[in-house]
Write a protein that holds these residues in place. Sequence first.
Motif, PDB file in Angstrom:
ATOM      1  N   LEU A  53       0.835  -1.196   0.000  1.00  0.00           N
ATOM      2  CA  LEU A  53       0.000   0.000   0.000  1.00  0.00           C
ATOM      3  C   LEU A  53       0.874   1.251   0.000  1.00  0.00           C
ATOM      4  O   LEU A  53       2.039   1.211   0.397  1.00  0.00           O
ATOM      5  CB  LEU A  53      -0.920   0.010   1.221  1.00  0.00           C
ATOM      6  CG  LEU A  53      -1.935  -1.130   1.337  1.00  0.00           C
ATOM      7  CD1 LEU A  53      -2.884  -0.863   2.502  1.00  0.00           C
ATOM      8  CD2 LEU A  53      -2.708  -1.308   0.050  1.00  0.00           C
ATOM      9  N   ASP A  54       0.288   2.356  -0.412  1.00  0.00           N
ATOM     10  CA  ASP A  54       1.033   3.612  -0.500  1.00  0.00           C
ATOM     11  C   ASP A  54       0.140   4.743   0.007  1.00  0.00           C
ATOM     12  O   ASP A  54      -1.007   4.879  -0.424  1.00  0.00           O
ATOM     13  CB  ASP A  54       1.446   3.864  -1.958  1.00  0.00           C
ATOM     14  CG  ASP A  54       2.386   5.048  -2.079  1.00  0.00           C
ATOM     15  OD1 ASP A  54       3.080   5.356  -1.089  1.00  0.00           O
ATOM     16  OD2 ASP A  54       2.434   5.674  -3.159  1.00  0.00           O
ATOM     17  N   ALA A  55       0.685   5.530   0.942  1.00  0.00           N
ATOM     18  CA  ALA A  55      -0.054   6.667   1.508  1.00  0.00           C
ATOM     19  C   ALA A  55       0.508   7.967   0.920  1.00  0.00           C
ATOM     20  O   ALA A  55       1.700   8.234   1.031  1.00  0.00           O
ATOM     21  CB  ALA A  55       0.058   6.677   3.029  1.00  0.00           C
ATOM     22  N   SER A  90      -4.818  13.820   7.607  1.00  0.00           N
ATOM     23  CA  SER A  90      -5.528  13.213   6.484  1.00  0.00           C
ATOM     24  C   SER A  90      -4.526  12.728   5.442  1.00  0.00           C
ATOM     25  O   SER A  90      -3.449  13.305   5.289  1.00  0.00           O
ATOM     26  CB  SER A  90      -6.494  14.217   5.853  1.00  0.00           C
ATOM     27  OG  SER A  90      -5.778  15.342   5.357  1.00  0.00           O
ATOM     28  N   PHE A  91      -4.868  11.660   4.751  1.00  0.00           N
ATOM     29  CA  PHE A  91      -4.004  11.121   3.695  1.00  0.00           C
ATOM     30  C   PHE A  91      -4.834  10.228   2.780  1.00  0.00           C
ATOM     31  O   PHE A  91      -5.995   9.889   3.084  1.00  0.00           O
ATOM     32  CB  PHE A  91      -2.818  10.350   4.282  1.00  0.00           C
ATOM     33  CG  PHE A  91      -3.185   9.277   5.267  1.00  0.00           C
ATOM     34  CD1 PHE A  91      -3.406   7.966   4.864  1.00  0.00           C
ATOM     35  CD2 PHE A  91      -3.324   9.578   6.616  1.00  0.00           C
ATOM     36  CE1 PHE A  91      -3.747   6.979   5.769  1.00  0.00           C
ATOM     37  CE2 PHE A  91      -3.662   8.598   7.543  1.00  0.00           C
ATOM     38  CZ  PHE A  91      -3.879   7.292   7.107  1.00  0.00           C
ATOM     39  N   THR A  92      -4.240   9.836   1.686  1.00  0.00           N
ATOM     40  CA  THR A  92      -4.913   8.994   0.692  1.00  0.00           C
ATOM     41  C   THR A  92      -4.171   7.673   0.538  1.00  0.00           C
ATOM     42  O   THR A  92      -2.955   7.664   0.339  1.00  0.00           O
ATOM     43  CB  THR A  92      -4.973   9.701  -0.680  1.00  0.00           C
ATOM     44  OG1 THR A  92      -5.692  10.922  -0.538  1.00  0.00           O
ATOM     45  CG2 THR A  92      -5.666   8.818  -1.708  1.00  0.00           C
ATOM     46  N   ILE A  93      -4.894   6.545   0.660  1.00  0.00           N
ATOM     47  CA  ILE A  93      -4.343   5.236   0.313  1.00  0.00           C
ATOM     48  C   ILE A  93      -4.627   5.027  -1.170  1.00  0.00           C
ATOM     49  O   ILE A  93      -5.778   4.993  -1.597  1.00  0.00           O
ATOM     50  CB  ILE A  93      -4.986   4.108   1.147  1.00  0.00           C
ATOM     51  CG1 ILE A  93      -4.738   4.346   2.640  1.00  0.00           C
ATOM     52  CG2 ILE A  93      -4.424   2.765   0.724  1.00  0.00           C
ATOM     53  CD1 ILE A  93      -3.281   4.314   3.038  1.00  0.00           C
ATOM     54  N   THR A  94      -3.578   4.909  -1.971  1.00  0.00           N
ATOM     55  CA  THR A  94      -3.742   4.883  -3.418  1.00  0.00           C
ATOM     56  C   THR A  94      -4.329   3.567  -3.909  1.00  0.00           C
ATOM     57  O   THR A  94      -4.285   2.544  -3.230  1.00  0.00           O
ATOM     58  CB  THR A  94      -2.398   5.120  -4.117  1.00  0.00           C
ATOM     59  OG1 THR A  94      -1.467   4.101  -3.701  1.00  0.00           O
ATOM     60  CG2 THR A  94      -1.838   6.484  -3.769  1.00  0.00           C
ATOM     61  N   LYS A  95      -4.844   3.600  -5.119  1.00  0.00           N
ATOM     62  CA  LYS A  95      -5.397   2.405  -5.761  1.00  0.00           C
ATOM     63  C   LYS A  95      -4.269   1.429  -6.086  1.00  0.00           C
ATOM     64  O   LYS A  95      -3.213   1.817  -6.567  1.00  0.00           O
ATOM     65  CB  LYS A  95      -6.124   2.806  -7.044  1.00  0.00           C
ATOM     66  CG  LYS A  95      -6.714   1.634  -7.820  1.00  0.00           C
ATOM     67  CD  LYS A  95      -7.458   2.125  -9.043  1.00  0.00           C
ATOM     68  CE  LYS A  95      -8.049   0.960  -9.831  1.00  0.00           C
ATOM     69  NZ  LYS A  95      -8.797   1.427 -11.024  1.00  0.00           N
ATOM     70  N   ILE A 133      -8.385   8.848   4.057  1.00  0.00           N
ATOM     71  CA  ILE A 133      -8.401   8.519   5.481  1.00  0.00           C
ATOM     72  C   ILE A 133      -8.142   9.782   6.300  1.00  0.00           C
ATOM     73  O   ILE A 133      -7.331  10.626   5.911  1.00  0.00           O
ATOM     74  CB  ILE A 133      -7.333   7.455   5.816  1.00  0.00           C
ATOM     75  CG1 ILE A 133      -7.441   6.248   4.878  1.00  0.00           C
ATOM     76  CG2 ILE A 133      -7.429   7.032   7.271  1.00  0.00           C
ATOM     77  CD1 ILE A 133      -8.727   5.474   5.007  1.00  0.00           C
ATOM     78  N   GLU A 134      -8.828   9.896   7.450  1.00  0.00           N
ATOM     79  CA  GLU A 134      -8.572  11.002   8.376  1.00  0.00           C
ATOM     80  C   GLU A 134      -8.552  10.456   9.797  1.00  0.00           C
ATOM     81  O   GLU A 134      -9.451   9.704  10.189  1.00  0.00           O
ATOM     82  CB  GLU A 134      -9.637  12.089   8.237  1.00  0.00           C
ATOM     83  CG  GLU A 134      -9.295  13.341   9.047  1.00  0.00           C
ATOM     84  CD  GLU A 134     -10.238  14.500   8.737  1.00  0.00           C
ATOM     85  OE1 GLU A 134      -9.813  15.651   8.863  1.00  0.00           O
ATOM     86  OE2 GLU A 134     -11.406  14.235   8.368  1.00  0.00           O
ATOM     87  N   GLY A 143       4.315   5.887   4.014  1.00  0.00           N
ATOM     88  CA  GLY A 143       4.215   7.318   3.761  1.00  0.00           C
ATOM     89  C   GLY A 143       4.762   8.133   4.909  1.00  0.00           C
ATOM     90  O   GLY A 143       4.681   7.709   6.069  1.00  0.00           O
ATOM     91  N   SER A 144       5.338   9.300   4.596  1.00  0.00           N
ATOM     92  CA  SER A 144       5.891  10.183   5.616  1.00  0.00           C
ATOM     93  C   SER A 144       5.648  11.621   5.202  1.00  0.00           C
ATOM     94  O   SER A 144       5.599  11.949   4.003  1.00  0.00           O
ATOM     95  CB  SER A 144       7.405   9.947   5.798  1.00  0.00           C
ATOM     96  OG  SER A 144       7.673   8.642   6.257  1.00  0.00           O
TER      97      SER A 144
END
Length: 290
Positions: A167-169, A196-201, A256-257, A283-284
């Motif tokens: 997975l990638d944030a 907040s961040f996005t988990i990519t497809k 995600i939040e 992710g960072s």
Amino acid sequence: MDKKKLLIVSVSVLIVAIIGITCLLIREKQVNRDLVEEFELDKEDMENEYARFAQQYDELKMTVSNDSLAQQLEREQLKTQRLLEELRTVKSTNAAEIRRLKKELATVREVMRSYLVQIDSLNRLTSQQKQVIAEVTQKYHRASQQINTLSEEKETLNKKVTLAAQLDATNINVEPRNKRGRKTSRVKSITKLAISFTITKNITAENGERILYVRITKPDNSVLTKNAANTFPYENRTLAYSIKKYIDYNGEEQNIEVFWDVEEYLYAGDYRVDIFEGGNLIGSQAFTLD
């Protein structure tokens, strides 16, 4: 005149958006095509190994006079051929089934080695049979050397597959808020950190429940945590986490939040958010409190 300009701007924005989406789709399609090609290469190598072992069993059967042993070799040959047919019918994208057949292949290799040792120790073998076995053993050793070389290549491929399935944030954002829930830039007024961040497809990742661990690190490298027991495993050690979040991942992009309630003293400086999942840092993002 103003309406005409507005229409031109709207159409331009729409065209740019369509071009951007098209580029993203083309790029994703190319990534998926590359992964399928790697899976197909791995599958082809396994098919060659299975076929080689099936042929070796056929050669070994001609070197033994013991009916019981010959029947055992026949059964192992049929099993190897059955596994080969299963592999040939498996789709290259079916990673779980390919991993199962790879484990079966390791078992076939060990069984073959045990029969070679057993046959070589039989005293009733004629010199001609011994010579045939020696030739088969030599072929096996040559095949083993080739397999060792292929194993290194497959290990590299497996690492690529594992990385692709990770997975990638992205789009990580940290917003300090005051007690009214409004964004604030004053560190003394902060009562909550909204992250907040996005988990990519990712179509290669397994679907199902995932656990995300969020670490918030202060300028002195200490971690914000509510309990010293809040830890998770990472690279043969344990790390403290600030927030634990369960998600149901279905391969599609997810926003995600999470929130950190500030109950400790915060001071101005450079902070950092790290996000982990499945034993990987995904992710960072650094942020600064004034």
